[in-house]
Scaffold this active site. Structure first.
Site, PDB file in Angstrom:
ATOM      1  N   HIS A 126       0.127 -19.736 -26.705  1.00 59.14           N
ATOM      2  CA  HIS A 126       0.629 -20.175 -25.401  1.00 59.14           C
ATOM      3  C   HIS A 126      -0.264 -19.692 -24.259  1.00 59.14           C
ATOM      4  O   HIS A 126      -0.361 -20.343 -23.216  1.00 59.14           O
ATOM      5  CB  HIS A 126       2.034 -19.621 -25.143  1.00 59.14           C
ATOM      6  CG  HIS A 126       3.133 -20.298 -25.897  1.00 59.14           C
ATOM      7  ND1 HIS A 126       3.273 -20.182 -27.262  1.00 59.14           N
ATOM      8  CD2 HIS A 126       4.158 -21.082 -25.466  1.00 59.14           C
ATOM      9  CE1 HIS A 126       4.346 -20.864 -27.636  1.00 59.14           C
ATOM     10  NE2 HIS A 126       4.898 -21.417 -26.577  1.00 59.14           N
ATOM     11  N   GLU A 163       7.160 -21.697 -21.635  1.00 60.22           N
ATOM     12  CA  GLU A 163       8.046 -22.679 -22.263  1.00 60.22           C
ATOM     13  C   GLU A 163       8.951 -23.355 -21.229  1.00 60.22           C
ATOM     14  O   GLU A 163       9.308 -24.529 -21.376  1.00 60.22           O
ATOM     15  CB  GLU A 163       8.906 -22.003 -23.342  1.00 60.22           C
ATOM     16  CG  GLU A 163       8.127 -21.512 -24.551  1.00 60.22           C
ATOM     17  CD  GLU A 163       8.001 -22.563 -25.635  1.00 60.22           C
ATOM     18  OE1 GLU A 163       8.825 -23.480 -25.670  1.00 60.22           O
ATOM     19  OE2 GLU A 163       7.062 -22.446 -26.442  1.00 60.22           O
ATOM     20  N   CYS A 169      -1.824 -15.111 -28.654  1.00 60.99           N
ATOM     21  CA  CYS A 169      -0.688 -16.030 -28.630  1.00 60.99           C
ATOM     22  C   CYS A 169      -1.224 -17.359 -28.146  1.00 60.99           C
ATOM     23  O   CYS A 169      -1.931 -17.413 -27.127  1.00 60.99           O
ATOM     24  CB  CYS A 169       0.424 -15.526 -27.718  1.00 60.99           C
ATOM     25  SG  CYS A 169       1.792 -16.699 -27.527  1.00 60.99           S
ATOM     26  N   ASP A 201       3.656 -24.847 -35.209  1.00 62.16           N
ATOM     27  CA  ASP A 201       3.964 -23.765 -34.278  1.00 62.16           C
ATOM     28  C   ASP A 201       5.463 -23.764 -34.037  1.00 62.16           C
ATOM     29  O   ASP A 201       6.146 -24.770 -34.239  1.00 62.16           O
ATOM     30  CB  ASP A 201       3.216 -23.946 -32.951  1.00 62.16           C
ATOM     31  CG  ASP A 201       3.420 -22.760 -32.014  1.00 62.16           C
ATOM     32  OD1 ASP A 201       3.343 -21.616 -32.493  1.00 62.16           O
ATOM     33  OD2 ASP A 201       3.665 -22.965 -30.812  1.00 62.16           O
ATOM     34  N   SER A 202       5.958 -22.624 -33.575  1.00 62.04           N
ATOM     35  CA  SER A 202       7.381 -22.543 -33.251  1.00 62.04           C
ATOM     36  C   SER A 202       7.715 -23.372 -32.017  1.00 62.04           C
ATOM     37  O   SER A 202       8.878 -23.693 -31.792  1.00 62.04           O
ATOM     38  CB  SER A 202       7.784 -21.084 -33.016  1.00 62.04           C
ATOM     39  OG  SER A 202       7.038 -20.533 -31.938  1.00 62.04           O
ATOM     40  N   CYS A 236       0.295 -20.400 -34.988  1.00 64.12           N
ATOM     41  CA  CYS A 236       1.309 -19.551 -34.362  1.00 64.12           C
ATOM     42  C   CYS A 236       1.026 -18.129 -34.816  1.00 64.12           C
ATOM     43  O   CYS A 236       1.010 -17.853 -36.019  1.00 64.12           O
ATOM     44  CB  CYS A 236       2.702 -19.990 -34.814  1.00 64.12           C
ATOM     45  SG  CYS A 236       4.051 -18.894 -34.306  1.00 64.12           S
ATOM     46  N   TYR A 247       9.822 -17.594 -31.723  1.00 61.04           N
ATOM     47  CA  TYR A 247       9.872 -16.758 -32.918  1.00 61.04           C
ATOM     48  C   TYR A 247       9.554 -15.291 -32.606  1.00 61.04           C
ATOM     49  O   TYR A 247       9.799 -14.411 -33.426  1.00 61.04           O
ATOM     50  CB  TYR A 247       8.828 -17.234 -33.938  1.00 61.04           C
ATOM     51  CG  TYR A 247       9.202 -18.442 -34.771  1.00 61.04           C
ATOM     52  CD1 TYR A 247      10.253 -19.284 -34.434  1.00 61.04           C
ATOM     53  CD2 TYR A 247       8.464 -18.747 -35.906  1.00 61.04           C
ATOM     54  CE1 TYR A 247      10.566 -20.389 -35.207  1.00 61.04           C
ATOM     55  CE2 TYR A 247       8.769 -19.843 -36.686  1.00 61.04           C
ATOM     56  CZ  TYR A 247       9.816 -20.667 -36.338  1.00 61.04           C
ATOM     57  OH  TYR A 247      10.112 -21.759 -37.111  1.00 61.04           O
TER      58      TYR A 247
END
Length: 274
Positions: free
Chosen positions: A192, A156, A190, A8-9, A71, A40
């Protein structure tokens, strides 16, 4: 050793990794977060492809024969090119899989109105990958997308527990349902977003299903390995989980532990950062 690579990024892929490791605990795994170049989501197709390919090459250099792009942005902007252009030159035994197709394959099981919402990054939404893939499996399903560009930065930065994020969640969901009032299933496109799941549910209309990708991808991978026993037999089965990041190890360990649900110890690697 031939571990499964999970990429993943940043941190989001850890929600998928957690589900995969829970479903298939016997295998060895390498996880790489390209945190130095994250996120990304707003980068161009060409840049995401270049970054993702560099990371895939790194996994192959570590002995991984199978890499999961956990991702959505990388799956949307890089996977097809890597599969069609790069893998044939690298050897037919190497596999790179993504998270979009498994989600598209099963979305029809959840919706009764045949009207589905997709929440994702700007890059995933603009790629149209979910619209295309879902239409391939379920031509009768109508897909409505909503980009949520501020959700990943909140997560993040560790701010996803603050009430301030609620304003943006409510606003983005209102924009999604303004497109169609009969949406009965919303996909978190996503990796996240599961960290915001409780907050998202507060603003969903009654009776709407919220679908996270981790369990879907884990089930899909288990099925893939059943259908490819020669690949499954080549994978090492020590139950080891090793984590790498292209950025600060301390920052990665702090955030990753929240995403993964258990303490994470990481190592730093250097890629050709552009």
């Amino acid at each position: 050793m031939c571990p499964i690579g999970i990429f993943d990024s940043g941190y989001g892929g850890l929600t998928v990794f957690r589900a995969i490791a829970g479903k298939l605990p016997q295998y060895d795994y390498l996880y790489l977060g390209d945190n130095a170049r994250a996120p990304y989501g707003n980068r161009s197709f060409e840049t995401v492809y270049e970054y993702t390919l560099e990371c895939v090459h790194w996994f192959f250099s570590q002995g991984c024969e199978l890499v999961i792009l956990a991702c959505n942005t990388a799956s949307a902007k890089a996977l097809r090119t890597i599969q069609q252009k790069d893998l044939p030159a690298l050897g037919s035994q190497k596999r790179v899989l993504g998270v979009i197709r498994p989600s598209a394959e099963v979305i029809g099981r959840f919706t009764k109105t045949r009207s589905v919402g997709v929440l994702g990054t700007k890059g995933t939404v603009s790629s149209g990958s979910y619209v295309t893939e879902i239409r391939n499996f379920y031509p009768d399903i109508r897909v409505y997308q909503q980009a949520c560009p501020l959700w990943v930065p909140f997560i993040e930065n560790g701010d996803y527990r603050n009430d301030g994020v609620d304003y943006y969640i409510q606003k983005d969901l209102e924009q999604l349902f303004a497109q169609a009032t009969d949406i009965d299933t919303v996909l978190l496109a996503c990796t996240h977003y599961p960290l915001l799941e409780d907050r998202i549910r507060k603003y969903l209309p009654a009776g709407v299903s919220l679908i996270a990708q981790g369990p879907i991808v884990a089930d899909s991978l288990a099925d893939y390995l059943r259908r490819h026993p020669e690949l499954a037999a080549s994978l090492s089965t020590g139950g080891r989980k090793t984590f790498f990041t292209t950025d600060s190890v301390a920052d990665f360990e702090e955030h990753a532990t929240q995403f993964f649900g258990e303490e994470v110890k990481a190592q730093h690697i250097h890629l050709e950062l552009k």
